[in-house]
Motif scaffolding. Structure first.
Motif, mmCIF file in Angstrom:
data_model
loop_
_atom_site.group_PDB
_atom_site.id
_atom_site.type_symbol
_atom_site.label_atom_id
_atom_site.label_comp_id
_atom_site.label_asym_id
_atom_site.label_seq_id
_atom_site.Cartn_x
_atom_site.Cartn_y
_atom_site.Cartn_z
ATOM 1 N N GLN A 62 8.812 -2.655 14.597
ATOM 2 C CA GLN A 62 9.269 -3.580 14.112
ATOM 3 C C GLN A 62 9.410 -4.031 11.869
ATOM 4 N N LEU A 63 9.225 -4.453 11.554
ATOM 5 C CA LEU A 63 9.609 -4.630 10.121
ATOM 6 C C LEU A 63 8.377 -4.840 9.545
ATOM 7 N N LEU A 64 7.534 -5.490 9.973
ATOM 8 C CA LEU A 64 6.488 -5.298 9.771
ATOM 9 C C LEU A 64 5.819 -4.584 9.920
ATOM 10 N N TYR A 65 5.422 -3.944 11.478
ATOM 11 C CA TYR A 65 4.781 -3.200 11.490
ATOM 12 C C TYR A 65 5.120 -1.711 10.627
ATOM 13 N N ASN A 66 5.969 -1.611 10.491
ATOM 14 C CA ASN A 66 6.649 -0.110 9.729
ATOM 15 C C ASN A 66 6.014 -0.358 8.126
ATOM 16 N N THR A 67 5.549 -1.772 8.024
ATOM 17 C CA THR A 67 5.068 -1.517 6.188
ATOM 18 C C THR A 67 3.789 -2.071 6.622
ATOM 19 N N GLY A 68 3.247 -1.851 7.581
ATOM 20 C CA GLY A 68 2.175 -2.488 7.586
ATOM 21 C C GLY A 68 1.414 -0.589 7.837
ATOM 22 N N GLU A 69 2.330 0.223 8.375
ATOM 23 C CA GLU A 69 1.895 1.547 8.376
ATOM 24 C C GLU A 69 2.576 1.883 7.178
ATOM 25 N N LEU A 70 3.322 1.816 6.603
ATOM 26 C CA LEU A 70 3.230 2.633 4.983
ATOM 27 C C LEU A 70 2.178 2.590 4.657
ATOM 28 N N LEU A 71 1.589 0.820 3.868
ATOM 29 C CA LEU A 71 0.449 1.038 3.412
ATOM 30 C C LEU A 71 -0.946 1.231 3.579
ATOM 31 N N ALA A 72 -0.980 1.810 4.833
ATOM 32 C CA ALA A 72 -1.734 2.117 5.761
ATOM 33 C C ALA A 72 -2.335 3.615 4.643
ATOM 34 N N ASP A 73 -0.903 4.112 5.027
ATOM 35 C CA ASP A 73 -0.744 5.089 3.921
ATOM 36 C C ASP A 73 -1.002 5.535 2.807
ATOM 37 N N ARG A 74 0.258 4.657 2.090
ATOM 38 C CA ARG A 74 -0.003 4.905 0.617
ATOM 39 C C ARG A 74 -1.940 4.689 0.147
ATOM 40 N N PHE A 75 -2.390 3.804 0.878
ATOM 41 C CA PHE A 75 -4.242 3.585 0.676
ATOM 42 C C PHE A 75 -4.780 4.132 1.292
ATOM 43 N N LEU B 135 -3.840 -1.472 -5.242
ATOM 44 C CA LEU B 135 -4.979 -0.191 -5.068
ATOM 45 C C LEU B 135 -5.330 0.413 -5.554
ATOM 46 N N THR B 136 -6.661 1.402 -5.089
ATOM 47 C CA THR B 136 -7.055 2.550 -5.810
ATOM 48 C C THR B 136 -7.346 2.937 -4.759
ATOM 49 N N ALA B 137 -6.462 3.600 -4.503
ATOM 50 C CA ALA B 137 -6.291 4.746 -3.192
ATOM 51 C C ALA B 137 -7.522 5.941 -3.490
ATOM 52 N N PRO B 138 -7.943 6.359 -2.178
ATOM 53 C CA PRO B 138 -8.418 5.726 -0.992
ATOM 54 C C PRO B 138 -8.411 4.286 -0.816
ATOM 55 N N GLU B 139 -8.561 3.692 -0.268
ATOM 56 C CA GLU B 139 -9.323 2.336 0.176
ATOM 57 C C GLU B 139 -10.172 2.092 1.720
ATOM 58 N N HIS B 140 -11.164 1.761 1.567
ATOM 59 C CA HIS B 140 -11.940 2.346 2.924
ATOM 60 C C HIS B 140 -12.287 1.430 3.531
ATOM 61 N N ARG B 141 -12.096 -0.261 2.675
ATOM 62 C CA ARG B 141 -13.009 -1.420 2.844
ATOM 63 C C ARG B 141 -11.460 -1.587 4.015
ATOM 64 N N LEU B 142 -10.265 -2.075 3.445
ATOM 65 C CA LEU B 142 -9.674 -1.987 4.254
ATOM 66 C C LEU B 142 -8.537 -1.642 5.275
ATOM 67 N N THR B 143 -8.679 -2.248 5.993
ATOM 68 C CA THR B 143 -7.788 -1.761 7.635
ATOM 69 C C THR B 143 -5.990 -2.870 7.412
ATOM 70 N N LEU B 144 -5.735 -2.383 7.814
ATOM 71 C CA LEU B 144 -3.844 -2.822 7.449
ATOM 72 C C LEU B 144 -4.095 -2.975 9.171
ATOM 73 N N ALA B 145 -3.816 -4.518 9.938
ATOM 74 C CA ALA B 145 -3.532 -4.642 11.380
ATOM 75 C C ALA B 145 -2.059 -4.805 11.163
ATOM 76 N N VAL B 146 -1.862 -4.371 12.744
ATOM 77 C CA VAL B 146 -0.151 -4.544 12.812
ATOM 78 C C VAL B 146 -0.411 -5.219 14.415
ATOM 79 N N VAL C 284 -5.434 -11.424 0.148
ATOM 80 C CA VAL C 284 -5.953 -10.798 0.773
ATOM 81 C C VAL C 284 -6.228 -9.311 -0.143
ATOM 82 N N LEU C 285 -5.222 -8.849 0.379
ATOM 83 C CA LEU C 285 -4.695 -7.641 -0.708
ATOM 84 C C LEU C 285 -5.060 -7.977 -2.280
ATOM 85 N N ASP C 286 -4.723 -8.465 -2.503
ATOM 86 C CA ASP C 286 -4.409 -8.978 -4.241
ATOM 87 C C ASP C 286 -6.020 -9.372 -4.312
#
Length: 244
Positions: A194-207, A176-187, A103-105
């Motif tokens: 854990q690994l995927l929580y950290n991944t979600g945090e980074l993606l939310a910050d990046r976008f 994605l083109t940042a900032p992307e306000h139509r996106l919520t990263l859920a953890v 869905v990110l893609d």
């Protein structure tokens, strides 16, 4: 009423409920097994389109499957939306795990048709500073003892996931083109640290997107389906109120 449709030997989806369109993209190999309680709860408020990218729940389980790419799933999901969504409307989208990567893609490729996207713990761990090592760690955890023999790899959803989805999807770098306000990263609330929580945090910050905790851990959709569905519904509907 539930409707089941298929475009060709791969793209399949089920439609149930009424209300605004909500596309669901499952994790793993895309087989929607176990998502019944979540879907039933969401169908009280949405027209739920459950996408089955490989047709595994529609007669293709056990047949040969090629290696997958996120673009394969996102383009198929777009075809499903175009078939179901009225011309001037937008859809809500939810994907978990490998479906979260898809869905990110989808958001990157077809933003015009999407109102809001929730990506739940997408395992695109190569975005992390030590992403190469973390990807090998993830693959080692999932693709360890108990993997089906190569000749039977396509006989089960887990076999398909390990043989054809895990490696290419975990190597994907979302664009994605940042900032992307139509996106919520859920953890998952149980995934903290854990690994995927950290991944979600980074993606939310990046976008520049919202980060939100959902019930349970990585399989919260299965372990807490009613609570998970209610949080998801409120997240999507509140995004509509905020943007209006």
């Amino acid at each position: 009423m539930t409707e089941s449709l298929s475009y060709d030997s791969y793209d399949s989806y089920d439609v149930t409920g009424s209300g605004p369109v909500l596309l669901l993209v499952p994790g793993g190999a895309g087989h929607p097994m176990g998502l019944g309680p979540l879907t039933e709860r969401l169908a009280q408020r949405f027209t739920v389109v459950t996408y089955d990218p490989l047709g595994l729940a529609h007669g293709r389980l056990g047949l040969p499957v090629p290696d997958q790419r996120p673009a394969d799933w996102s383009e198929g999901a777009h075809r499903a939306l175009e078939a179901v969504l009225p011309p001037d409307e937008q859809a809500y989208v939810f994907g978990t795990s490998s479906g979260g990567i898809a869905v990110l893609d989808l958001l990157a490729r077809h933003p015009r048709r999407l109102a809001h996207v929730v990506a739940h713990e997408p395992p695109c761990v190569t975005v992390l500073p030590d992403g190469r090592e973390r990807r090998e760690e993830l693959i080692g955890q999932l693709d360890g003892p108990g993997r089906p023999p190569a000749e039977g790899a396509d006989a089960t959803p887990m076999g398909v996931f390990l043989a054809h989805v895990l490696r290419p999807f975990s190597a994907h770098l979302p664009s994605l083109t940042a900032p992307e306000h139509r996106l919520t990263l859920a953890v998952g609330a149980d995934s903290r640290g854990q690994l995927l929580y950290n991944t979600g945090e980074l993606l939310a910050d990046r976008f520049g997107s919202r980060l939100m905790e959902f019930p349970g851990g990585h399989i919260g959709t299965l372990d807490h389906p009613v609570e998970f569905a209610d949080v998801l519904a409120e997240t999507l509907l509140s995004s509509a109120r905020t943007s209006s």
